[in-house]
Design an enzyme around this catalytic site. Structure first.
Site, PDB file in Angstrom:
ATOM      1  N   ARG A   1       6.926   0.317  13.648  1.00  0.00           N
ATOM      2  CA  ARG A   1       7.507  -0.121  12.377  1.00  0.00           C
ATOM      3  C   ARG A   1       8.729  -1.024  12.563  1.00  0.00           C
ATOM      4  O   ARG A   1       9.265  -1.557  11.597  1.00  0.00           O
ATOM      5  CB  ARG A   1       7.917   1.084  11.530  1.00  0.00           C
ATOM      6  CG  ARG A   1       6.748   1.943  11.090  1.00  0.00           C
ATOM      7  CD  ARG A   1       7.218   3.054  10.155  1.00  0.00           C
ATOM      8  NE  ARG A   1       6.233   4.075   9.991  1.00  0.00           N
ATOM      9  CZ  ARG A   1       5.217   4.021   9.113  1.00  0.00           C
ATOM     10  NH1 ARG A   1       5.076   2.988   8.325  1.00  0.00           N
ATOM     11  NH2 ARG A   1       4.361   5.027   9.046  1.00  0.00           N
TER      12      ARG A   1
ATOM     13  N   TYR B   1      10.917   8.966   1.468  1.00  0.00           N
ATOM     14  CA  TYR B   1      10.950   7.973   0.404  1.00  0.00           C
ATOM     15  C   TYR B   1      11.646   8.434  -0.869  1.00  0.00           C
ATOM     16  O   TYR B   1      11.791   7.655  -1.806  1.00  0.00           O
ATOM     17  CB  TYR B   1       9.519   7.528   0.068  1.00  0.00           C
ATOM     18  CG  TYR B   1       8.802   6.948   1.256  1.00  0.00           C
ATOM     19  CD1 TYR B   1       9.164   5.708   1.772  1.00  0.00           C
ATOM     20  CD2 TYR B   1       7.782   7.650   1.894  1.00  0.00           C
ATOM     21  CE1 TYR B   1       8.528   5.179   2.877  1.00  0.00           C
ATOM     22  CE2 TYR B   1       7.131   7.124   2.996  1.00  0.00           C
ATOM     23  CZ  TYR B   1       7.510   5.893   3.487  1.00  0.00           C
ATOM     24  OH  TYR B   1       6.876   5.370   4.585  1.00  0.00           O
TER      25      TYR B   1
ATOM     26  N   PRO C   1       0.795  -1.221   0.000  1.00  0.00           N
ATOM     27  CA  PRO C   1       0.000   0.000   0.000  1.00  0.00           C
ATOM     28  C   PRO C   1       0.829   1.274   0.000  1.00  0.00           C
ATOM     29  O   PRO C   1       1.882   1.350   0.628  1.00  0.00           O
ATOM     30  CB  PRO C   1      -0.834  -0.104   1.281  1.00  0.00           C
ATOM     31  CG  PRO C   1      -0.170  -1.129   2.118  1.00  0.00           C
ATOM     32  CD  PRO C   1       0.565  -2.032   1.192  1.00  0.00           C
TER      33      PRO C   1
ATOM     34  N   ARG D   1      12.491   4.605  12.585  1.00  0.00           N
ATOM     35  CA  ARG D   1      11.189   5.262  12.540  1.00  0.00           C
ATOM     36  C   ARG D   1      10.369   4.920  13.776  1.00  0.00           C
ATOM     37  O   ARG D   1      10.914   4.444  14.771  1.00  0.00           O
ATOM     38  CB  ARG D   1      10.496   4.866  11.236  1.00  0.00           C
ATOM     39  CG  ARG D   1      11.343   5.363  10.033  1.00  0.00           C
ATOM     40  CD  ARG D   1      10.687   5.215   8.723  1.00  0.00           C
ATOM     41  NE  ARG D   1       9.451   5.988   8.659  1.00  0.00           N
ATOM     42  CZ  ARG D   1       8.526   5.769   7.756  1.00  0.00           C
ATOM     43  NH1 ARG D   1       8.681   4.826   6.850  1.00  0.00           N
ATOM     44  NH2 ARG D   1       7.420   6.500   7.735  1.00  0.00           N
TER      45      ARG D   1
ATOM     46  N   ARG E   1       4.686  11.144  -2.321  1.00  0.00           N
ATOM     47  CA  ARG E   1       4.349  11.014  -0.901  1.00  0.00           C
ATOM     48  C   ARG E   1       5.604  11.091  -0.045  1.00  0.00           C
ATOM     49  O   ARG E   1       6.527  10.311  -0.224  1.00  0.00           O
ATOM     50  CB  ARG E   1       3.659   9.669  -0.681  1.00  0.00           C
ATOM     51  CG  ARG E   1       3.403   9.329   0.765  1.00  0.00           C
ATOM     52  CD  ARG E   1       2.791   7.928   0.869  1.00  0.00           C
ATOM     53  NE  ARG E   1       2.763   7.508   2.249  1.00  0.00           N
ATOM     54  CZ  ARG E   1       3.358   6.424   2.715  1.00  0.00           C
ATOM     55  NH1 ARG E   1       4.026   5.629   1.909  1.00  0.00           N
ATOM     56  NH2 ARG E   1       3.279   6.108   3.987  1.00  0.00           N
TER      57      ARG E   1
ATOM     58  N   ASN F   1       8.179  -5.444  -0.996  1.00  0.00           N
ATOM     59  CA  ASN F   1       8.097  -4.316  -0.079  1.00  0.00           C
ATOM     60  C   ASN F   1       6.635  -4.260   0.331  1.00  0.00           C
ATOM     61  O   ASN F   1       5.809  -3.679  -0.373  1.00  0.00           O
ATOM     62  CB  ASN F   1       8.531  -3.009  -0.736  1.00  0.00           C
ATOM     63  CG  ASN F   1       8.460  -1.834   0.222  1.00  0.00           C
ATOM     64  OD1 ASN F   1       7.836  -1.911   1.268  1.00  0.00           O
ATOM     65  ND2 ASN F   1       9.097  -0.737  -0.150  1.00  0.00           N
TER      66      ASN F   1
ATOM     67  N   HIS G   1      12.717  -2.406   2.185  1.00  0.00           N
ATOM     68  CA  HIS G   1      12.082  -1.178   2.656  1.00  0.00           C
ATOM     69  C   HIS G   1      12.957  -0.016   2.218  1.00  0.00           C
ATOM     70  O   HIS G   1      14.174  -0.048   2.421  1.00  0.00           O
ATOM     71  CB  HIS G   1      11.942  -1.170   4.186  1.00  0.00           C
ATOM     72  CG  HIS G   1      11.041  -2.257   4.674  1.00  0.00           C
ATOM     73  ND1 HIS G   1       9.677  -2.131   4.649  1.00  0.00           N
ATOM     74  CD2 HIS G   1      11.319  -3.491   5.157  1.00  0.00           C
ATOM     75  CE1 HIS G   1       9.151  -3.246   5.113  1.00  0.00           C
ATOM     76  NE2 HIS G   1      10.125  -4.090   5.424  1.00  0.00           N
ATOM     77  N   ILE G   2      12.363   0.992   1.631  1.00  0.00           N
ATOM     78  CA  ILE G   2      13.106   2.148   1.138  1.00  0.00           C
ATOM     79  C   ILE G   2      13.727   2.915   2.296  1.00  0.00           C
ATOM     80  O   ILE G   2      14.891   3.311   2.245  1.00  0.00           O
ATOM     81  CB  ILE G   2      12.177   3.048   0.292  1.00  0.00           C
ATOM     82  CG1 ILE G   2      11.762   2.283  -0.973  1.00  0.00           C
ATOM     83  CG2 ILE G   2      12.863   4.365  -0.052  1.00  0.00           C
ATOM     84  CD1 ILE G   2      10.634   2.934  -1.751  1.00  0.00           C
ATOM     85  N   SER G   3      12.953   3.120   3.355  1.00  0.00           N
ATOM     86  CA  SER G   3      13.470   3.814   4.539  1.00  0.00           C
ATOM     87  C   SER G   3      14.003   2.782   5.531  1.00  0.00           C
ATOM     88  O   SER G   3      13.717   1.584   5.426  1.00  0.00           O
ATOM     89  CB  SER G   3      12.361   4.646   5.192  1.00  0.00           C
ATOM     90  OG  SER G   3      11.376   3.802   5.762  1.00  0.00           O
TER      91      SER G   3
ATOM     92  N   ASP H   1       1.773 -15.867   5.878  1.00  0.00           N
ATOM     93  CA  ASP H   1       1.327 -17.228   5.577  1.00  0.00           C
ATOM     94  C   ASP H   1       1.447 -17.541   4.087  1.00  0.00           C
ATOM     95  O   ASP H   1       1.873 -18.640   3.705  1.00  0.00           O
ATOM     96  CB  ASP H   1      -0.111 -17.447   6.040  1.00  0.00           C
ATOM     97  CG  ASP H   1      -0.249 -17.537   7.551  1.00  0.00           C
ATOM     98  OD1 ASP H   1       0.769 -17.691   8.256  1.00  0.00           O
ATOM     99  OD2 ASP H   1      -1.404 -17.451   8.033  1.00  0.00           O
TER     100      ASP H   1
ATOM    101  N   ALA I   1       3.112  -0.911   4.828  1.00  0.00           N
ATOM    102  CA  ALA I   1       2.550  -1.012   6.177  1.00  0.00           C
ATOM    103  C   ALA I   1       2.087  -2.419   6.519  1.00  0.00           C
ATOM    104  O   ALA I   1       2.003  -2.762   7.702  1.00  0.00           O
ATOM    105  CB  ALA I   1       1.407  -0.016   6.333  1.00  0.00           C
TER     106      ALA I   1
ATOM    107  N   HIS J   1       3.944  -4.781   9.095  1.00  0.00           N
ATOM    108  CA  HIS J   1       3.760  -4.695  10.540  1.00  0.00           C
ATOM    109  C   HIS J   1       2.425  -5.259  11.014  1.00  0.00           C
ATOM    110  O   HIS J   1       2.179  -5.308  12.213  1.00  0.00           O
ATOM    111  CB  HIS J   1       3.873  -3.231  10.983  1.00  0.00           C
ATOM    112  CG  HIS J   1       4.911  -2.473  10.224  1.00  0.00           C
ATOM    113  ND1 HIS J   1       6.260  -2.778  10.304  1.00  0.00           N
ATOM    114  CD2 HIS J   1       4.823  -1.471   9.321  1.00  0.00           C
ATOM    115  CE1 HIS J   1       6.939  -1.968   9.496  1.00  0.00           C
ATOM    116  NE2 HIS J   1       6.083  -1.172   8.889  1.00  0.00           N
TER     117      HIS J   1
END
Length: 145
Positions: free
Chosen positions: A112, A24, A11, A108, A19, A75, A101-103, A88, A78, A81
């Site tokens: 996270r 990012y 997402p 953070r 964004r 990736n 993960h980009i960051s 699964d 969200a 987490h």
């Protein structure tokens, strides 16, 4: 099975470049696809890039990868987490899985710092910007020989 690597994005990653560029960056999913395609082709492989804001679509794509892809770069955004369901689905996938993960999620917010996906991933790359995807594709190519 061909050397087809699925690159899955969760997402809000459709908003890359727009964004929170301070977190990012300004690169887009198109930039990621172009860069990963070049790395994969140099190694005799192909990539297919997917993005969805919907957990079920991501799970369906992982299921599809069981028959079509030799590896997955994911990736989950969200969903890292929160989604035991994506974990699964990945546990039912038999090829290599690299989480990106980009960051740096560990610098953070505390929520996270834990990723369910990491429990299945064969490697985790975070905090390297979009280059993390290229690192993941290179690592997969080395695993596949």
């Amino acid at each position: 099975m061909s050397k087809l690597i699925y690159i899955l994005n969760g997402p809000n990653l459709n908003l890359l470049g727009k964004r929170q560029p301070e977190i990012y960056g300004r690169d887009t999913l198109d930039d990621i696809e172009k860069n990963c395609r070049a790395v994969a082709e140099a190694g005799g492989a192909e990539v297919a890039l997917f993005q969805s804001n919907h957990e079920g679509v991501i799970i369906d794509t992982i299921h599809e990868a069981r028959e079509k892809a030799c590896a997955i770069v994911i990736n989950p955004g969200a969903y890292s987490h929160t989604s035991v369901a994506i974990l699964d689905a990945l546990n039912a996938y038999e090829g290599p899985v690299l989480e990106v993960h980009i960051s740096n999620i560990h610098k953070r917010e505390a929520f996270r710092h834990h990723s369910y996906v990491s429990g299945r991933a064969d490697g985790v790359i975070c905090g390297c910007g979009i280059e993390g995807y290229e690192f993941a594709v290179r690592h997969i190519l080395s695993l596949l020989g």
